[in-house]
Design an enzyme around this catalytic site. Structure first.
Site, PDB file in Angstrom:
ATOM      1  N   GLN A 163      49.526 -49.443  33.286  1.00 59.62           N
ATOM      2  CA  GLN A 163      49.637 -48.471  34.373  1.00 59.62           C
ATOM      3  C   GLN A 163      48.927 -48.897  35.652  1.00 59.62           C
ATOM      4  O   GLN A 163      49.366 -48.563  36.748  1.00 59.62           O
ATOM      5  CB  GLN A 163      49.055 -47.134  33.889  1.00 59.62           C
ATOM      6  CG  GLN A 163      49.340 -45.964  34.788  1.00 59.62           C
ATOM      7  CD  GLN A 163      49.136 -44.660  34.047  1.00 59.62           C
ATOM      8  OE1 GLN A 163      50.028 -44.197  33.350  1.00 59.62           O
ATOM      9  NE2 GLN A 163      47.972 -44.068  34.173  1.00 59.62           N
ATOM     10  N   GLU A 205      49.067 -43.806  43.436  1.00 61.84           N
ATOM     11  CA  GLU A 205      47.657 -44.023  43.765  1.00 61.84           C
ATOM     12  C   GLU A 205      47.456 -45.053  44.866  1.00 61.84           C
ATOM     13  O   GLU A 205      46.350 -45.550  45.071  1.00 61.84           O
ATOM     14  CB  GLU A 205      46.894 -44.410  42.493  1.00 61.84           C
ATOM     15  CG  GLU A 205      46.948 -43.284  41.470  1.00 61.84           C
ATOM     16  CD  GLU A 205      46.184 -43.579  40.195  1.00 61.84           C
ATOM     17  OE1 GLU A 205      45.605 -44.673  40.083  1.00 61.84           O
ATOM     18  OE2 GLU A 205      46.159 -42.705  39.317  1.00 61.84           O
ATOM     19  N   GLU A 292      40.804 -50.143  30.393  1.00 60.01           N
ATOM     20  CA  GLU A 292      40.834 -48.702  30.095  1.00 60.01           C
ATOM     21  C   GLU A 292      41.989 -48.393  29.154  1.00 60.01           C
ATOM     22  O   GLU A 292      43.092 -48.920  29.329  1.00 60.01           O
ATOM     23  CB  GLU A 292      40.999 -47.941  31.413  1.00 60.01           C
ATOM     24  CG  GLU A 292      41.059 -46.441  31.288  1.00 60.01           C
ATOM     25  CD  GLU A 292      41.323 -45.780  32.636  1.00 60.01           C
ATOM     26  OE1 GLU A 292      41.984 -44.721  32.651  1.00 60.01           O
ATOM     27  OE2 GLU A 292      40.875 -46.321  33.667  1.00 60.01           O
ATOM     28  N   ASP A 319      39.722 -43.066  28.298  1.00 61.42           N
ATOM     29  CA  ASP A 319      40.200 -42.002  29.197  1.00 61.42           C
ATOM     30  C   ASP A 319      40.931 -40.963  28.362  1.00 61.42           C
ATOM     31  O   ASP A 319      40.357 -39.950  27.969  1.00 61.42           O
ATOM     32  CB  ASP A 319      41.097 -42.593  30.277  1.00 61.42           C
ATOM     33  CG  ASP A 319      41.755 -41.520  31.148  1.00 61.42           C
ATOM     34  OD1 ASP A 319      41.276 -40.362  31.144  1.00 61.42           O
ATOM     35  OD2 ASP A 319      42.752 -41.819  31.837  1.00 61.42           O
ATOM     36  N   LYS A 344      36.860 -37.462  34.332  1.00 65.25           N
ATOM     37  CA  LYS A 344      37.811 -36.745  35.181  1.00 65.25           C
ATOM     38  C   LYS A 344      37.478 -35.258  35.082  1.00 65.25           C
ATOM     39  O   LYS A 344      37.595 -34.667  34.002  1.00 65.25           O
ATOM     40  CB  LYS A 344      39.251 -36.993  34.720  1.00 65.25           C
ATOM     41  CG  LYS A 344      39.732 -38.422  34.933  1.00 65.25           C
ATOM     42  CD  LYS A 344      41.124 -38.602  34.355  1.00 65.25           C
ATOM     43  CE  LYS A 344      41.704 -39.961  34.694  1.00 65.25           C
ATOM     44  NZ  LYS A 344      42.999 -40.195  34.018  1.00 65.25           N
ATOM     45  N   ARG A 373      42.609 -38.416  39.912  1.00 67.13           N
ATOM     46  CA  ARG A 373      43.849 -38.304  39.155  1.00 67.13           C
ATOM     47  C   ARG A 373      44.980 -38.815  40.034  1.00 67.13           C
ATOM     48  O   ARG A 373      44.823 -38.979  41.243  1.00 67.13           O
ATOM     49  CB  ARG A 373      44.145 -36.844  38.761  1.00 67.13           C
ATOM     50  CG  ARG A 373      43.155 -36.175  37.848  1.00 67.13           C
ATOM     51  CD  ARG A 373      42.812 -36.934  36.582  1.00 67.13           C
ATOM     52  NE  ARG A 373      43.919 -37.191  35.665  1.00 67.13           N
ATOM     53  CZ  ARG A 373      44.142 -36.537  34.524  1.00 67.13           C
ATOM     54  NH1 ARG A 373      43.340 -35.541  34.165  1.00 67.13           N
ATOM     55  NH2 ARG A 373      45.126 -36.875  33.718  1.00 67.13           N
ATOM     56  N   SER A 374      46.140 -39.031  39.436  1.00 66.50           N
ATOM     57  CA  SER A 374      47.261 -39.550  40.231  1.00 66.50           C
ATOM     58  C   SER A 374      47.762 -38.513  41.235  1.00 66.50           C
ATOM     59  O   SER A 374      48.240 -38.862  42.311  1.00 66.50           O
ATOM     60  CB  SER A 374      48.397 -40.015  39.322  1.00 66.50           C
ATOM     61  OG  SER A 374      48.742 -38.997  38.414  1.00 66.50           O
ATOM     62  N   LYS A 395      36.533 -44.778  40.300  1.00 67.75           N
ATOM     63  CA  LYS A 395      37.929 -45.209  40.282  1.00 67.75           C
ATOM     64  C   LYS A 395      38.704 -44.196  41.109  1.00 67.75           C
ATOM     65  O   LYS A 395      38.862 -43.054  40.694  1.00 67.75           O
ATOM     66  CB  LYS A 395      38.425 -45.233  38.834  1.00 67.75           C
ATOM     67  CG  LYS A 395      39.868 -45.613  38.684  1.00 67.75           C
ATOM     68  CD  LYS A 395      40.267 -45.526  37.224  1.00 67.75           C
ATOM     69  CE  LYS A 395      41.762 -45.645  37.093  1.00 67.75           C
ATOM     70  NZ  LYS A 395      42.212 -45.404  35.722  1.00 67.75           N
TER      71      LYS A 395
END
EC number: 4.2.1.11
Length: 435
Positions: A163, A205, A292, A319, A344, A373-374, A395
Site C-alpha cells: 500500500q 495520501e 508495517e 497497524d 491512529k 489516515r487516508s 507518518k
C-alpha cells in the site's frame, strides 16, 4: 471559568470528499476548541466503529448525521458542566455513555471529535500550545517523518500489492532539513516518472501511483530519486519503509497472501512462511528500516516468525494488527510479535486511550509511530500528539496535498517555537534496533 458550556458538531468533508465530523467545545471563559475526525480506507477488523448513516440517497450512504446527532443530543448533555481540563474523566464518561467495547453505539468518530475539541479548548483556556498541554513543558522531540511517496494497494489504482512505499530522512540534523530532503526526493521522483512516461497523478495520501512492474521496480525507482536529489540511501541519509497492508490481500480461506488481487494474473501467491521469506529478501537487498503490517492482522504465528527473523534489524509496525488497542498490544508484547505500534487516534476513539497505548508500547521497548489516515482533514492534532508524547516518529503522507502538508507545517512551527531545545533523533528514533 474552565467549565464546558457548549458542545456542537457539524458534518464537514474529508480529503476524499466524504463526510466526517467537526466538533466545537466552548467554556465559560470563552475558551474554544475544534476537532476534526479522519477516516481510513484500509481498516482493521478490530477497529472502533466509525458510525455512518447508510442512507444511499445521501453521500452514497457515507453520511455522518447520526454521529453528529449523537454529539449534539447525547454527548453534549453528558459532558456540559465538566472542567475542560479533565480530559481523562471526560473521555471515560463518553466511553461509559457508549457502553460497547468498540464504541458502536455513539460512534468512535463522534467520541473522538469531542475528545480532540476538549483538549484544544483546554489548551486555549490555559493559553499554551496543544503539544505543551498534552505533554508538559519537557516535550522537545520532533518526529522523524515517514513520507509515503508511492501509493499502491487500496490507496491507488497502481498494480502493486503493497500500500505504501515510504522514505525516512534518518540522517537529517533537524526536522526542517529532513522535510526539505523529503520534498527534494519527491520532486526528483516526479521527474524520473515523467521521463519514463509514467503517470504522476497522486493517490489519497499525496504519493504517486504509477504502473510499476512490481515492488522491486518501485524501490529501485525511489533509490534513483534519492541519488538524483543528491542524497545517499542508508543510515546517514534516507532509508525506505513499506506499509504492506497485508490483510488487504490475505485470503483467509486459503490462508495465503494473494498478490494477484492487486497485481493481476501471474503475480505471486505466498504462504505465511513464504511471505516472511520474501520480506527478508527485500530487507537483505535494500536499505529498509521499517515494515508495517507485513503479515495479516490475524496471522499471529506469521507475525512471531517475522519478528524472530527481522525484529532486531527492522522496525515491524502493527497497524491493523494492533489497531491502537492496549488489549491487542499487550498480547503482542507477551508473544513477542512486532516491535512497534502505529498510533491512529480514530482506531481507538479517545485521546486518553491513545496515550495509554503509546505509554504501554514505550514501557515494553516498542516504538510508537503517530499516524494520519487516508481520509484526512486540515486538522493538525496528530503533529502535536507526536511531539507531546516524544513518540519520535510520524507518518502523515507525502509532500503534496494540503491535508498532509498541514501536519508538516505544524511541526515546522513547533520546531521554531521550541528553538534551541528542539531535538530531532533521526536514526536514533529506532531505539530498539541493533544500529
Amino acid at each position: 471559568m474552565s467549565i464546558i458550556t457548549d458542545v456542537y458538531a457539524r458534518e464537514v468533508l474529508d480529503s476524499r470528499g466524504n463526510p466526517t465530523l467537526e466538533v466545537e467545545v466552548y467554556t465559560e471563559s470563552g475558551a474554544f476548541g475544534r476537532g476534526m475526525v479522519p477516516s481510513g480506507a484500509s481498516t482493521g477488523e478490530h477497529e472502533a466503529v466509525e458510525l455512518r448513516d447508510g442512507d444511499k440517497s445521501r453521500y452514497l450512504g457515507l453520511g455522518t448525521q447520526k454521529a453528529v446527532d449523537n454529539v449534539n443530543n447525547i454527548i453534549a448533555k453528558a459532558i456540559i458542566g465538566y472542567d475542560v481540563r479533565d480530559q481523562q474523566a471526560i473521555d471515560r464518561a463518553m466511553i461509559a455513555l457508549d457502553g460497547t467495547p468498540n464504541k458502536g453505539k455513539l460512534g468512535a468518530n463522534a467520541i473522538l471529535g469531542v475528545s480532540i475539541a476538549v483538549a484544544r479548548a483546554a489548551a486555549d483556556y490555559l493559553e499554551v500550545p496543544l503539544y505543551t498541554y498534552l505533554g508538559g513543558f519537557n516535550t522537545k522531540v520532533l518526529p522523524t517523518p515517514m513520507m509515503n511517496i508511492i501509493n499502491g494497494g487500496s490507496h491507488s489504482d497502481a498494480p502493486i500489492a503493497f500500500q505504501e512505499f515510504m522514505i525516512m530522512p534518518v540522517g537529517a540534523p533537524t526536522f526542517k532539513e529532513g522535510l526539505r530532503w523529503g520534498a527534494e526526493v519527491f520532486h526528483a521522483l516526479k521527474k524520473i516518472l515523467k521521463e519514463r512516461g509514467l503517470v504522476t497523478a497522486v493517490g489519497d495520501e499525496g504519493g504517486f501511483a504509477p504502473k510499476f512492474e512490481g515492488t522491486e521496480d518501485g524501490v529501485e525507482t525511489i533509490l534513483k530519486a534519492i541519488e538524483a536529489a543528491g542524497y545517499e540511501a542508508g543510515e546517514n541519509g534516507i532509508m525506505i519503509g513499506f506499509d504492506c497492508a497485508s490483510s488487504e490481500f490475505y485470503d483467509k480461506e486459503r490462508k495465503v497472501y494473494d498478490y494477484t488481487k492487486f497485481e493481476g494474473e501471474g503475480a505471486a501467491v505466498r504462504t505465511s512462511a513464504e511471505q516472511v521469506d520474501y520480506l527478508e529478501e527485500l530487507v537483505n537487498k535494500y536499505p529498509i528500516i521499517t515494515i508495517e503490517d507485513g503479515m495479516d492482522e490475524n496471522d499471529w504465528d506469521g507475525w512471531k516468525v517475522l519478528t524472530e527473523r527481522l525484529g532486531k534489524r527492522v522496525q515491524l509496525v502493527g497497524d491493523d494488527f494492533f489497531v491502537t488497542n492496549t488489549e491487542y498490544l499487550a498480547r503482542g508484547i507477551k508473544e513477542n510479535a512486532a516491535n512497534s505500534i502505529l498510533i491512529k487516534v480514530n482506531q481507538i476513539g479517545t485521546l486518553t486511550e491513545t496515550f495509554e497505548a503509546i505509554e504501554m508500547a514505550k514501557e515494553a521497548g516498542y516504538t510508537a509511530v503517530v499516524s494520519h489516515r487516508s481520509g484526512e482533514t486540515e486538522d493538525s492534532t496528530i503533529a502535536d500528539i507526536a511531539v507531546a508524547t516524544n513518540a519520535g516518529q510520524i507518518k502523515t503522507g507525502s509532500l503534496s496535498r494540503t491535508d498532509r502538508i498541514a501536519k508538516y507545517n505544524q511541526l515546522l512551527r513547533i520546531e521554531d517555537q521550541l528553538g534551541e531545545v528542539a531535538q530531532y533523533k533521526g536514526i536514533k528514533s529506532f531505539y530498539n534496533l541493533k544500529k
